[in-house]
Enzyme design. Structure first.
Site, mmCIF file in Angstrom:
data_model
loop_
_atom_site.group_PDB
_atom_site.id
_atom_site.type_symbol
_atom_site.label_atom_id
_atom_site.label_comp_id
_atom_site.label_asym_id
_atom_site.label_seq_id
_atom_site.Cartn_x
_atom_site.Cartn_y
_atom_site.Cartn_z
ATOM 1 N N LEU A 30 0.771 -1.090 -0.047
ATOM 2 C CA LEU A 30 -0.068 -0.081 0.135
ATOM 3 C C LEU A 30 0.932 1.202 0.219
ATOM 4 C CD1 LEU A 30 -2.995 1.152 0.167
ATOM 5 C CD2 LEU A 30 -2.614 0.959 2.715
ATOM 6 N N LYS A 31 0.571 2.246 -0.836
ATOM 7 C CA LYS A 31 1.058 3.473 -0.812
ATOM 8 C C LYS A 31 0.242 4.285 0.284
ATOM 9 C CE LYS A 31 3.105 7.124 -3.659
ATOM 10 N NZ LYS A 31 2.810 8.179 -2.562
ATOM 11 N N TRP A 32 1.167 4.886 1.333
ATOM 12 C CA TRP A 32 0.455 5.424 2.252
ATOM 13 C C TRP A 32 0.458 6.957 2.009
ATOM 14 C CZ3 TRP A 32 -2.734 4.260 6.181
ATOM 15 C CH2 TRP A 32 -2.782 2.764 6.922
ATOM 16 N N GLY A 164 -3.106 4.623 -3.498
ATOM 17 C CA GLY A 164 -2.437 3.835 -4.569
ATOM 18 C C GLY A 164 -1.617 2.646 -3.994
#
Length: 281
Positions: A30-32, A164
């Protein structure tokens, strides 16, 4: 002897056509949606964003659950009630201490382990060291790769309105300060049709407005994605629909429409990071 140090973070490339892909040599995580932070617990504890020493800014991250000789890379986020990253709150907290909400550090890499530079090790090994080194707390958490398809994972991310994913090569070394194809981001963009209602006299940016019912509302400026040919081809049109000007901007009537992609909306009603896609004729 250990030193206090800043390490320029490894940067991401955009995946081709912003599309996720599956490969046995990669995994996805996961793109935080927050602010990049290096946590350096060497001789002296330090916190670094890409541009500043932020040690004093985030006292909740002091006394980290890692031993001396450790440097971590990750993202700081403010979490909302649903556990999702609130970028606006995170960014506001960096700019001002007024009503700043506590941040959580999402660690996704380890750069120094027991005082030794491990950036030359494969990512899968660094992930193992990260698990062995960091004891998770309310303020420090680990970003783990998902098991399964990056394509399927991205669909789920989009369904939940998250920022994203990042697709990383399992054997990638940590390339300090390099924008590397070993790490590729896929962003959950939204799209919209908007009006161009002005342009900057000094910069290559356009004013945007959005139609809501019978009225047209200003939603900020756009700089990204505007090519030189797009600017030059539209300048005669802009001149013909000029409605006024200020010190910095020339205003035009809401006639010219374009399609943009963007991240999301700020609470103020401003569109976040719009990118020009095409004119709508």
């Amino acid at each position: 002897m250990m030193k206090k140090m800043f390490i320029p973070p490894m940067l991401l490339q955009y995946a081709k056509n912003n599309e996720p892909f599956d490969n046995d040599s990669t995994f996805a995580e996961l793109k935080w949606d927050g602010i990049r932070l290096i946590v350096s617990n060497m001789d002296v504890f330090k916190l670094y964003t890409k541009n500043t020493n932020a040690t004093v800014k985030y006292p909740e991250l002091h006394n980290p659950p890692i031993p001396k000789g450790t440097i971590l890379d990750g993202e700081i986020v403010v979490l909302d009630e649903q556990g999702r990253a609130d970028f606006e709150a995170t960014n506001a907290g960096l700019r001002s201490n007024k009503k700043r909400k506590p941040v959580v550090f999402m660690a996704f890499d380890i750069l120094y382990h027991q005082g030794v530079d491990v950036t030359g090790l494969p990512l899968v090994r660094r992930k193992q060291l990260l698990e062995e080194t960091l004891m998770e707390t309310e303020q420090y958490r680990i970003v783990r790769p998902i098991k399964g398809s990056a394509r399927d994972f991205f669909k789920i991310v989009c369904q939940h309105g998250l920022e994203g994913i990042v697709i990383k090569k399992k054997d990638s070394k940590y390339e300090k300060g390099v924008r590397s194809w070993s790490w590729q981001k896929v962003i959950n963009y939204q799209t919209a049709e908007v009006y161009i209602t002005g342009y900057s006299k000094k910069e290559h940016s356009w004013l945007l407005s959005y139609q809501e019912g019978e009225s047209v509302r200003s939603i900020g400026t756009m700089e990204l994605g505007i090519s030189k040919s797009a600017r030059e081809s539209m300048m005669p049109v802009f001149h013909s629909f000029k409605s006024g000007e200020s010190k910095d901007y020339v205003f035009i009537k809401p006639v010219v429409r374009c399609r943009v992609k963007y991240r999301d909306w700020y609470k103020s009603g401003i569109m976040r990071l719009p990118v020009f896609e095409e004119f709508i004729v």
